[in-house]
Design a protein around this motif. Structure first.
Motif, short mmCIF file in Angstrom:
data_model
loop_
_atom_site.label_atom_id
_atom_site.label_comp_id
_atom_site.label_asym_id
_atom_site.label_seq_id
_atom_site.Cartn_x
_atom_site.Cartn_y
_atom_site.Cartn_z
N UNK A 1 23.09 -14.75 4.36
CA UNK A 1 21.98 -13.97 3.58
C UNK A 1 20.71 -14.14 4.56
N UNK A 2 19.86 -13.26 4.59
CA UNK A 2 18.48 -13.55 4.79
C UNK A 2 17.68 -14.02 3.97
N UNK A 3 16.87 -15.02 4.08
CA UNK A 3 15.87 -15.70 3.03
C UNK A 3 14.55 -15.52 3.69
N UNK A 4 13.76 -14.56 3.20
CA UNK A 4 12.47 -14.36 3.32
C UNK A 4 11.64 -13.39 2.34
N UNK A 5 10.26 -13.30 2.34
CA UNK A 5 9.53 -12.61 1.57
C UNK A 5 9.64 -11.18 2.29
N UNK A 6 10.13 -10.07 1.56
CA UNK A 6 10.10 -8.64 2.04
C UNK A 6 8.75 -8.16 1.46
N UNK A 7 8.10 -7.56 2.45
CA UNK A 7 6.68 -7.25 2.28
C UNK A 7 6.91 -5.65 2.20
N UNK A 8 5.96 -5.15 1.19
CA UNK A 8 5.88 -3.50 1.35
C UNK A 8 4.89 -2.98 2.39
N UNK A 9 4.49 -2.01 2.17
CA UNK A 9 3.65 -1.19 3.13
C UNK A 9 2.14 -1.80 3.07
N UNK A 10 1.84 -1.92 1.85
CA UNK A 10 0.37 -2.43 1.60
C UNK A 10 0.39 -3.87 1.99
N UNK A 11 1.46 -4.63 2.19
CA UNK A 11 1.09 -6.10 2.45
C UNK A 11 1.43 -6.33 4.10
N UNK A 12 2.55 -5.57 4.43
CA UNK A 12 2.99 -5.83 5.90
C UNK A 12 2.23 -4.79 6.69
N UNK A 13 1.68 -3.68 6.48
CA UNK A 13 1.17 -2.74 7.33
C UNK A 13 2.38 -1.87 7.86
N UNK A 14 2.18 -0.56 8.33
CA UNK A 14 3.12 0.38 8.53
C UNK A 14 2.50 1.67 8.79
N UNK B 1 15.98 -10.45 -1.98
CA UNK B 1 15.43 -9.24 -1.06
C UNK B 1 14.54 -8.64 -1.85
N UNK B 2 13.84 -9.02 -2.93
CA UNK B 2 12.76 -8.22 -3.81
C UNK B 2 11.73 -7.72 -2.75
N UNK B 3 11.25 -6.59 -2.56
CA UNK B 3 10.23 -6.16 -1.75
C UNK B 3 8.99 -6.24 -2.54
N UNK B 4 8.08 -7.26 -2.15
CA UNK B 4 6.88 -7.58 -2.67
C UNK B 4 5.76 -6.80 -2.16
N UNK B 5 4.98 -5.94 -3.28
CA UNK B 5 3.83 -5.12 -2.89
C UNK B 5 2.74 -5.75 -3.67
N UNK B 6 1.56 -5.09 -3.46
CA UNK B 6 0.36 -5.57 -4.27
C UNK B 6 0.55 -5.46 -5.59
N UNK B 7 1.19 -4.18 -6.16
CA UNK B 7 1.50 -4.09 -7.44
C UNK B 7 2.55 -5.18 -8.00
N UNK B 8 3.47 -5.67 -7.33
CA UNK B 8 4.51 -6.76 -7.51
C UNK B 8 3.78 -7.89 -7.30
#
Length: 469
Positions: free
Chosen positions: A55-68, A341-348
């Protein structure tokens, strides 16, 4: 009532697992000989082969947090008289397969109106996004016959390619990308990248008939060639040296490893049912994303600190216990985000911060009930047990209604709202464990310590003895 040793062991076990998951990035850095500070070279992952765990263990960032990249696409020139809404749905399915096959994580592909599609690709720059998403990838096979290309052929193909041979015109063989069952990147006999493909039974039979006719023509004659067009462009025009009746073939043409992989993904995911136009394209910089994360974490930490100070100053010793439970709550929630693997966004993040307030609310209900029981003259242990029992219905009903709201937001809300709903639901679930199990058991432990039994430490004055008249 004494603390339940089994529940205390459960709390300790959960706390240890949460601490391990939350700090695993540092363990991974040490194991892979990386610095404890600065960017990490690869995504931390944990493998336990004996348990079949990988399993990958890290914070999955959304577009508004990671850029893209954020793209708004429109589908036009739909083929085969397909209704525009059906073409849009088919295009969404194809684009999702392309995105997934290309390894773009936490992507969003959704409908917007009757003929538009919105795509968000975290961590992907604009050129990469357009390369994999912007092409129709409509593959067609043609032969050459004496004549001049007509207007329809010139509109379907690049005119320069259609007039490649003077006195010859391209003739459609009715073999197209819809007959492909597989397309993969491979290498030719010289070790150069190419794309191998497999046709369906109907496509294989058509190709067999076409190559039988072409092989009968002399080498060098355009009628001996098989032309392959991608969208309007000629990508291969090969001599037919033998019949191809197995339904398998290769596309060559000076590919690089990346371009061969991109073409294989496009062909294998299917041809788009029309032309894709980019209406708007926005590239969110990683710097903006990092700044957003920093400010959000700072706001969350400040809010948590204010809540802890309030709980300790108003509820005293129970406030200290609640603060410890609150820290454990935050650790467990973060571990769930990383592990599942919860994708964390600003709304999250907003949902998570809101759930912190709800966790405090549950503790407030318990402590107020405990104070009421103490004022009524109960012993400390009995007051804690009764306080939790009396507060539980209100906590249960409040959190249940919140979870129902989260379900409605997730299934019927816009994609931006789904991140809020997921993190809020996780936070509410963890907060119930924190308030009912963690806080209660810690309070029972405290009640067993003699110096901690003074009522003043719970914000309650000792009852005065009655004076006889």
């Amino acid at each position: 009532m004494r603390a339940n040793r089994y529940l205390l062991l459960l709390i300790a076990g959960v706390a240890l697992v949460a601490a391990f998951v939350d700090g695993y990035a540092y363990v991974f850095r040490l194991a892979t000989h990386q610095s404890l500070t600065g960017p990490i070279n690869q995504i931390p992952h944990l493998a336990v082969p004996a348990l079949g765990f990988n399993q990958q263990i890290y914070i999955h960032k959304g577009l508004d947090l990671q850029g893209g990249t954020h793209l708004e696409l429109q589908i036009t020139n739909v083929r085969n008289n397909m209704p525009i809404s059906n073409a849009r749905d088919a295009a969404i399915s194809i684009l999702e397969r392309r995105v997934n096959a290309s390894g773009y994580a936490e992507s969003v592909v959704r409908a917007e109106g009757a003929d538009r599609i919105v795509i968000e690709l975290p961590g992907v720059n604009l050129e990469q996004a357009k390369q994999i998403l912007g092409k129709t990838s409509y593959l067609t096979f043609w032969t050459w016959a004496p004549g001049t290309p007509d207007a329809t052929t010139l509109s379907d193909l690049n005119p320069a390619d259609a007039n490649k041979y003077q006195g010859y015109k391209p003739v459609y063989t009715h073999i197209d990308g819809s007959m492909l069952t597989q397309a993969v990147r491979s290498t030719d006999q010289s070790g150069l990248p190419d794309v191998s493909f497999t046709l369906s039974s109907s496509g294989a039979q058509l190709l067999c008939n076409v190559t039988k006719a072409a092989v009968a023509k002399p080498q060098g004659d355009p009628q001996n060639k098989l032309a392959i067009f991608l969208d309007k462009d000629l990508i291969e025009d090969a001599n037919v040296q033998s019949e191809i009746c197995g339904g398998q073939g290769q596309i060559t043409g000076g590919f690089t490893q990346d371009s061969a992989q991109a073409l294989a993904v496009q062909l294998d995911s299917g041809a788009l049912p029309g032309t894709i136009q980019t209406l708007t394209s926005t590239e969110v910089s990683a710097t903006l994303g990092a700044n957003t994360v920093r400010l959000s974490l700072l706001a969350g930490a400040l809010g948590l600190a204010i809540v802890v100070l309030f709980m300790i100053s108003y509820y005293r010793l129970p406030g200290v216990v609640a603060s410890l439970a609150l820290l454990l709550y935050a650790a467990i929630a973060l571990a769930i985000f990383k592990l599942f693997g919860v994708t964390l966004t600003l709304a999250g993040l907003a949902g998570f911060v809101l759930s912190v307030g709800m966790a405090v609310d549950a503790n407030v209900l318990i402590f107020e009930r405990v104070k009421e029981e103490l004022r009524a003259g109960r012993t400390l242990g009995a007051a804690m047990e009764a306080g939790v029992a009396r507060a539980w219905p209100a906590i249960r009903d409040s959190n249940t209604s919140t979870l129902i709201t989260c379900g409605v937001l997730y299934f019927f809300g816009a994609p931006l709202i789904k991140g809020f709903a997921i993190t809020l639901a996780i936070g509410v679930g963890v907060s119930m464990f924190s308030a009912i199990v963690t806080t209660q058991q810690l309070l029972q432990v405290v009640a067993g310590i003699r110096p901690a039994r003074r009522l003043g430490l719970y914000g309650v004055s000792a009852p005065r003895k009655a004076v006889a008249a």
